[in-house]
Write a protein that holds these residues in place. Structure first.
Motif, PDB file in Angstrom:
ATOM      1  N   GLN A  34       0.831  -1.215   0.000  1.00 18.49           N
ATOM      2  CA  GLN A  34       0.000   0.000   0.000  1.00 18.49           C
ATOM      3  C   GLN A  34       0.863   1.261   0.000  1.00 18.49           C
ATOM      4  OE1 GLN A  34      -3.401  -0.165  -0.428  1.00 18.49           O
ATOM      5  NE2 GLN A  34      -3.110   2.003  -0.869  1.00 18.49           N
ATOM      6  N   ASP A  35       2.052   1.202   0.613  1.00 16.68           N
ATOM      7  CA  ASP A  35       2.972   2.340   0.557  1.00 16.68           C
ATOM      8  C   ASP A  35       3.321   2.678  -0.892  1.00 16.68           C
ATOM      9  OD1 ASP A  35       3.125   2.404   3.344  1.00 16.68           O
ATOM     10  OD2 ASP A  35       4.983   1.224   3.411  1.00 16.68           O
ATOM     11  N   VAL A  36       3.570   1.643  -1.676  1.00 21.89           N
ATOM     12  CA  VAL A  36       3.948   1.829  -3.081  1.00 21.89           C
ATOM     13  C   VAL A  36       2.769   2.387  -3.874  1.00 21.89           C
ATOM     14  CG1 VAL A  36       4.683   0.615  -5.174  1.00 21.89           C
ATOM     15  CG2 VAL A  36       5.716   0.050  -2.972  1.00 21.89           C
ATOM     16  N   VAL A  37       1.588   1.832  -3.667  1.00 23.29           N
ATOM     17  CA  VAL A  37       0.397   2.315  -4.380  1.00 23.29           C
ATOM     18  C   VAL A  37       0.138   3.780  -4.035  1.00 23.29           C
ATOM     19  CG1 VAL A  37      -2.102   2.029  -4.632  1.00 23.29           C
ATOM     20  CG2 VAL A  37      -0.618   0.014  -4.556  1.00 23.29           C
ATOM     21  N   ASP A  38       0.233   4.124  -2.749  1.00 22.53           N
ATOM     22  CA  ASP A  38       0.019   5.509  -2.328  1.00 22.53           C
ATOM     23  C   ASP A  38       1.075   6.439  -2.925  1.00 22.53           C
ATOM     24  OD1 ASP A  38      -2.137   4.621  -0.857  1.00 22.53           O
ATOM     25  OD2 ASP A  38      -1.071   4.658   1.069  1.00 22.53           O
ATOM     26  N   TYR A  39       2.325   5.987  -2.944  1.00 22.53           N
ATOM     27  CA  TYR A  39       3.411   6.803  -3.490  1.00 22.53           C
ATOM     28  C   TYR A  39       3.174   7.088  -4.973  1.00 22.53           C
ATOM     29  CZ  TYR A  39       8.087   8.007  -5.147  1.00 22.53           C
ATOM     30  OH  TYR A  39       9.157   8.624  -5.749  1.00 22.53           O
ATOM     31  N   PHE A  40       2.852   6.059  -5.731  1.00 21.81           N
ATOM     32  CA  PHE A  40       2.663   6.236  -7.165  1.00 21.81           C
ATOM     33  C   PHE A  40       1.360   6.949  -7.510  1.00 21.81           C
ATOM     34  CE2 PHE A  40       5.764   2.628  -7.884  1.00 21.81           C
ATOM     35  CZ  PHE A  40       6.743   3.451  -8.414  1.00 21.81           C
ATOM     36  N   SER A  41       0.407   6.980  -6.601  1.00 17.06           N
ATOM     37  CA  SER A  41      -0.846   7.689  -6.902  1.00 17.06           C
ATOM     38  C   SER A  41      -0.599   9.186  -7.076  1.00 17.06           C
ATOM     39  CB  SER A  41      -1.892   7.436  -5.817  1.00 17.06           C
ATOM     40  OG  SER A  41      -1.512   8.062  -4.606  1.00 17.06           O
ATOM     41  N   GLY A  42       0.530   9.679  -6.572  1.00 18.37           N
ATOM     42  CA  GLY A  42       0.898  11.079  -6.782  1.00 18.37           C
ATOM     43  C   GLY A  42       1.209  11.395  -8.231  1.00 18.37           C
ATOM     44  N   TYR A  43       1.422  10.372  -9.050  1.00 16.47           N
ATOM     45  CA  TYR A  43       1.694  10.558 -10.475  1.00 16.47           C
ATOM     46  C   TYR A  43       0.412  10.515 -11.308  1.00 16.47           C
ATOM     47  CZ  TYR A  43       6.638   9.545  -9.552  1.00 16.47           C
ATOM     48  OH  TYR A  43       7.922   9.567  -9.103  1.00 16.47           O
ATOM     49  N   ALA A  44      -0.722  10.389 -10.684  1.00 20.03           N
ATOM     50  CA  ALA A  44      -1.972  10.140 -11.397  1.00 20.03           C
ATOM     51  C   ALA A  44      -2.359  11.248 -12.362  1.00 20.03           C
ATOM     52  CB  ALA A  44      -3.106   9.901 -10.407  1.00 20.03           C
ATOM     53  N   ASP A  45      -2.037  12.490 -12.058  1.00 18.31           N
ATOM     54  CA  ASP A  45      -2.402  13.601 -12.925  1.00 18.31           C
ATOM     55  C   ASP A  45      -1.148  14.321 -13.410  1.00 18.31           C
ATOM     56  OD1 ASP A  45      -5.198  13.252 -12.629  1.00 18.31           O
ATOM     57  OD2 ASP A  45      -5.069  14.183 -10.651  1.00 18.31           O
ATOM     58  N   PRO A  46      -0.452  13.721 -14.396  1.00 19.03           N
ATOM     59  CA  PRO A  46       0.787  14.341 -14.862  1.00 19.03           C
ATOM     60  C   PRO A  46       0.516  15.665 -15.583  1.00 19.03           C
ATOM     61  CG  PRO A  46       0.185  12.504 -16.286  1.00 19.03           C
ATOM     62  CD  PRO A  46      -0.790  12.507 -15.126  1.00 19.03           C
ATOM     63  N   VAL A  47       1.368  16.626 -15.322  1.00 13.12           N
ATOM     64  CA  VAL A  47       1.220  17.948 -15.926  1.00 13.12           C
ATOM     65  C   VAL A  47       1.468  17.889 -17.431  1.00 13.12           C
ATOM     66  CG1 VAL A  47       2.169  20.286 -15.933  1.00 13.12           C
ATOM     67  CG2 VAL A  47       1.923  19.052 -13.778  1.00 13.12           C
ATOM     68  N   ASP A  48       2.405  17.063 -17.853  1.00 11.38           N
ATOM     69  CA  ASP A  48       2.782  17.016 -19.266  1.00 11.38           C
ATOM     70  C   ASP A  48       2.079  15.902 -20.052  1.00 11.38           C
ATOM     71  OD1 ASP A  48       4.023  14.864 -18.121  1.00 11.38           O
ATOM     72  OD2 ASP A  48       6.029  15.363 -18.831  1.00 11.38           O
ATOM     73  N   ASP A  49       1.023  15.322 -19.497  1.00 11.14           N
ATOM     74  CA  ASP A  49       0.274  14.233 -20.143  1.00 11.14           C
ATOM     75  C   ASP A  49       1.161  13.059 -20.516  1.00 11.14           C
ATOM     76  OD1 ASP A  49      -2.211  15.475 -19.952  1.00 11.14           O
ATOM     77  OD2 ASP A  49      -1.865  16.620 -21.793  1.00 11.14           O
ATOM     78  N   ASN A  50       2.138  12.766 -19.687  1.00 10.08           N
ATOM     79  CA  ASN A  50       3.033  11.643 -19.913  1.00 10.08           C
ATOM     80  C   ASN A  50       2.259  10.351 -19.676  1.00 10.08           C
ATOM     81  OD1 ASN A  50       4.959   9.606 -19.708  1.00 10.08           O
ATOM     82  ND2 ASN A  50       6.452  10.920 -18.713  1.00 10.08           N
ATOM     83  N   PRO A  51       2.140   9.482 -20.692  1.00  6.90           N
ATOM     84  CA  PRO A  51       1.367   8.251 -20.508  1.00  6.90           C
ATOM     85  C   PRO A  51       1.970   7.308 -19.475  1.00  6.90           C
ATOM     86  CG  PRO A  51       2.451   8.258 -22.646  1.00  6.90           C
ATOM     87  CD  PRO A  51       2.670   9.604 -22.046  1.00  6.90           C
ATOM     88  N   LYS A  52       3.305   7.335 -19.321  1.00  6.11           N
ATOM     89  CA  LYS A  52       3.934   6.484 -18.315  1.00  6.11           C
ATOM     90  C   LYS A  52       3.506   6.912 -16.916  1.00  6.11           C
ATOM     91  CE  LYS A  52       8.108   5.251 -20.872  1.00  6.11           C
ATOM     92  NZ  LYS A  52       9.574   5.342 -20.880  1.00  6.11           N
TER      93      LYS A  52
END
Length: 104
Positions: free
Chosen positions: A46-64
């Motif tokens: 869950q630490d990993v899922v929470d950490y990566f959820s910060g990438y959910a709305d990329p400013v540059d529309d990066n698909p990765k």
């Protein structure tokens, strides 16, 4: 054996995509390892899922970044189990992991 131009292009695209996917998977593993190191060597899925959820709305529309931001618990668990098999993490019992001492 002769290869047509179109077959060669398809083959090159496939090789490039596989290479990019391998690099991306390695980047994800590096982020997970760094997160574990920041947390004193211990982490749960869950630490990993929470950490990566910060990438959910990329400013540059990066698909990765969009993919990583929407990573499911099961996907993170699979990656972390691969890291155990690769010797980067230890444990995995009840989704608790430790950074291997060689990487601390």
């Amino acid at each position: 054996m002769r290869i047509t131009r179109s077959k060669l292009k398809r083959l090159l695209r496939r090789v490039i995509m596989e290479s990019n996917t391998d690099n991306f998977y390695g980047e994800i593993q590096n982020e997970i390892l760094a997160l574990g190191q920041q947390q004193g060597g211990e982490l749960v899925v869950q630490d990993v899922v929470d950490y990566f959820s910060g990438y959910a709305d990329p400013v540059d529309d990066n698909p990765k970044a969009g993919y990583v931001g929407s990573m499911s618990y099961e996907e993170a668990l699979t990656i972390m189990n691969d890291m155990v098999n690769g010797g980067l993490l230890t444990g995995g019992y009840e989704d608790f992991f430790d950074v291997h001492p060689d990487y601390m």
